[in-house]
Design an enzyme around this catalytic site. Structure first.
Site, PDB file in Angstrom:
ATOM      1  CG  HIS A   1      39.035  53.336  33.630  1.00 18.21           C
ATOM      2  ND1 HIS A   1      40.054  52.512  33.202  1.00 18.21           N
ATOM      3  CD2 HIS A   1      38.009  53.117  32.785  1.00 18.21           C
ATOM      4  CE1 HIS A   1      39.661  51.853  32.132  1.00 18.21           C
ATOM      5  NE2 HIS A   1      38.433  52.203  31.856  1.00 18.21           N
TER       6      HIS A   1
ATOM      7  CD  GLU B   1      37.166  45.713  24.920  1.00 16.24           C
ATOM      8  OE1 GLU B   1      37.115  46.072  26.105  1.00 16.24           O
ATOM      9  OE2 GLU B   1      38.015  46.157  24.122  1.00 16.24           O
TER      10      GLU B   1
ATOM     11  CG  ASP C   1      34.126  48.038  27.887  1.00 18.08           C
ATOM     12  OD1 ASP C   1      33.283  48.758  28.450  1.00 18.08           O
ATOM     13  OD2 ASP C   1      35.203  48.476  27.452  1.00 18.08           O
TER      14      ASP C   1
ATOM     15  CB  CYS D   1      43.212  41.696  30.560  1.00 13.60           C
ATOM     16  SG  CYS D   1      42.167  42.462  29.309  1.00 13.60           S
TER      17      CYS D   1
END
Length: 540
Positions: free
Chosen positions: A188, A429, A453, A500
């Site tokens: 992240h 995901e 993911d 996304c």
């Protein structure tokens, strides 16, 4: 001059002064002392220093996030006055003849354990507070200095590694680049760097003990290298390359205000991903058509207790109002895995990426979920808000979610609080969600494919494990087949499907996504104009 290679997270180039984020090792050791008065005096000095630090933090927080959010620092200041806490420290020093650091650490552990065992929710939450206060005092006793990101000049952050909760607290206007010794290109922190449009390198084998604040460094995301104390010649070449990159970015500005359509007239919705309210500026600056992913979990990170309903409501309302009718898709909290917050008390897991996280927390602890849902339904009155649920693996989960949403809706109705019931979708995901996407499409309003993911679960690769970066292949045929299956199943039910995850910004796949029928791409704000240019050049 020293040159080190790493893995590039974002292809940019910059030059500036270094700020070393030194996470000091605060493993406290017990030491004997003959002068207990001196150790007690050291504690008093550390407490006075902590008062000044907390006062500054409070003043800064009031200006940036308001009095309600700043109140935690007042609570910490009051805890420094607690007689039981202070007497315990003093007693341990004098009865056991030990050093101040050990006495503070033991007292902090004892009080945190005591609070954590209480029945009252408020008192249990104080366990994290007392641990934080004790850590602050120990740091002060050891002489470790905090970095004040608000007062520093724009700098290159160098660290062993960075957690999402650390990066979310940084003043983004003051960061030129990230350089870390560890970390994955799929972390992240990497996502944040791409959103901020700044170069970043991970896996750089630099000895942090040889790095000091104020050094000059060049971070080159194109060649994946960092140069410390560059020569005048390197500095001059770097300045020229920075100027060239600025010119290229200026040319992209021609894409502002233009439609995201192929040459054949096929329109693709082009949205942006954000992590906090202040990121909306990046969205508007890069002319995205909306927000395809608001990572609401960042409202929960970098703090010591759960955000209240009112805090969340104000944040969501501000975003939807600022976007002025453009779509804003807010993902419910995705805490867990690499995004940890101590006050959730999630415990240690052998495989957190496949553990207790995201929607599983929400369904197991519905009070947390209801607070967020109340804020979302209230905020939806003020703009075009959609809710998106992460980590779905079954239709039963969706039905349980809808049951909780209905409870919240009825509560708001009975209390006379304005709300609307927004569009609700899910993230795809997990391979399980892909395989039953035909059934899920009948229940929800839209799909958004979280390729980060989905890739790790499909390939059985932990995307946070930097040793596996060479095996992590988001272009794998299985991934592309799964995306096509999800899009087809959505369209059969008259629903839209977007992407996304980070793969949405992969220009090598943009045309293939358009041909697959992907309706929407949500990418880092810095990639919006590049993707628009690419789509407008597609003949399809």
């Amino acid at each position: 001059m020293e040159r080190f290679s790493g893995k590039s997270v974002y292809k940019g180039i910059t030059m500036g002064s270094v700020v070393l984020l030194d996470k000091a090792d605060c493993q406290v050791k017990r030491g004997k002392t003959e002068d207990t008065d001196a150790e007690a005096a050291r504690v008093r000095a550390a407490i006075e220093q902590a008062r000044e630090q907390l006062g500054s933090l409070y003043d800064k927080a009031v200006k940036e996030v308001g009095e309600a959010n700043a109140a935690i620092f007042e609570v910490h200041q009051m805890m420094l006055e607690d007689e039981d806490y202070l007497e315990s420290i003093d007693n341990i020093i004098r009865t056991e003849n030990v050093n101040a650091e050990y006495a503070v650490a033991i007292t902090g552990d004892n009080f945190a354990e005591m609070f954590a065992g209480m029945d009252d929710d408020y008192m249990r939450a104080r366990a994290a507070d007392v641990k934080d206060i004790s850590n602050r005092l120990v740091n002060n006793l050891y002489g470790h200095k905090e970095i004040d990101f608000s007062s520093m000049e724009p700098s290159i952050i160098v660290a062993d590694d960075l957690t999402p909760s650390e990066t979310v607290q940084m003043d983004k206007e003051k960061i030129l680049a990230f350089v870390t010794v560890h970390g994955s290109t799929n972390s992240h922190t990497a996502i944040l760097a791409r959103m901020m449009n700044i170069p970043a390198l991970v896996g750089v084998p630099v000895d942090l003990e040889r790095i000091h604040n104020g050094m000059t460094a060049v971070v080159d995301g194109f060649s994946a290298e960092v140069i410390f104390e560059p020569t005048e010649e390197v500095c001059a070449k770097t300045q020229e390359r920075i100027r060239e990159e600025k010119e290229k970015n200026l040319l992209l500005q021609d894409m502002r205000g233009k439609e995201t359509v192929t040459r054949g007239g096929r329109e693709v919705k082009l949205y942006a991903n954000i992590g906090c309210v202040s990121d909306v500026g990046y969205v508007l600056e890069n002319d995205a058509a909306g927000i395809g992913l608001f990572r609401s979990e960042f409202l929960y990170l970098g703090r010591l207790d759960f955000p209240t309903e009112e805090e969340q409501f104000q944040a969501y309302r501000q975003v939807v109002q600022t976007m002025a009718g453009k779509k804003v898709i807010i993902r419910t909290l995705d805490i867990g895995a690499d995004k940890q917050a101590d006050y959730f008390n999630l415990g240690k897991e052998d495989n957190p990426a496949m553990g207790y996280r995201a929607i599983r927390i929400c369904l197991k602890q519905p009070d947390i979920f209801k607070t967020q849902l109340r804020a979302l339904l209230r905020a939806s009155v003020y703009g075009n808000l959609s809710i998106m649920y992460p980590m779905i693996i079954s239709t039963d989960e969706v039905r349980k979610i809808y049951g909780i949403v209905e409870e919240v809706r009825q509560e708001l109705e009975e209390q006379g609080i304005p709300y609307t019931l927004p569009e609700q979708g899910i993230m795809i995901e997990t391979p399980a969600a892909v395989m039953i996407s035909d059934e899920l499409a009948e229940l929800v309003d839209f799909f958004s494919i979280g390729t980060n993911d989905l890739t790790q679960y499909t390939l059985a690769i932990d995307r946070q494990n930097e040793r596996l970066d060479d095996f992590y292949n988001p272009h794998h045929k299985a991934m592309l087949k799964m995306i096509q299956m999800v899009v087809d199943n959505a369209h059969k039910c008259g629903k839209w499907a977007g992407i996304c995850g980070e793969l949405g910004a992969d220009i090598d796949l943009t045309e293939e996504f358009v041909r697959m029928g992907v309706d929407e791409l949500s990418v880092s704000p810095s990639m919006v104009l590049r993707i628009r240019k690419c789509i407008r050049e597609i003949a399809f």
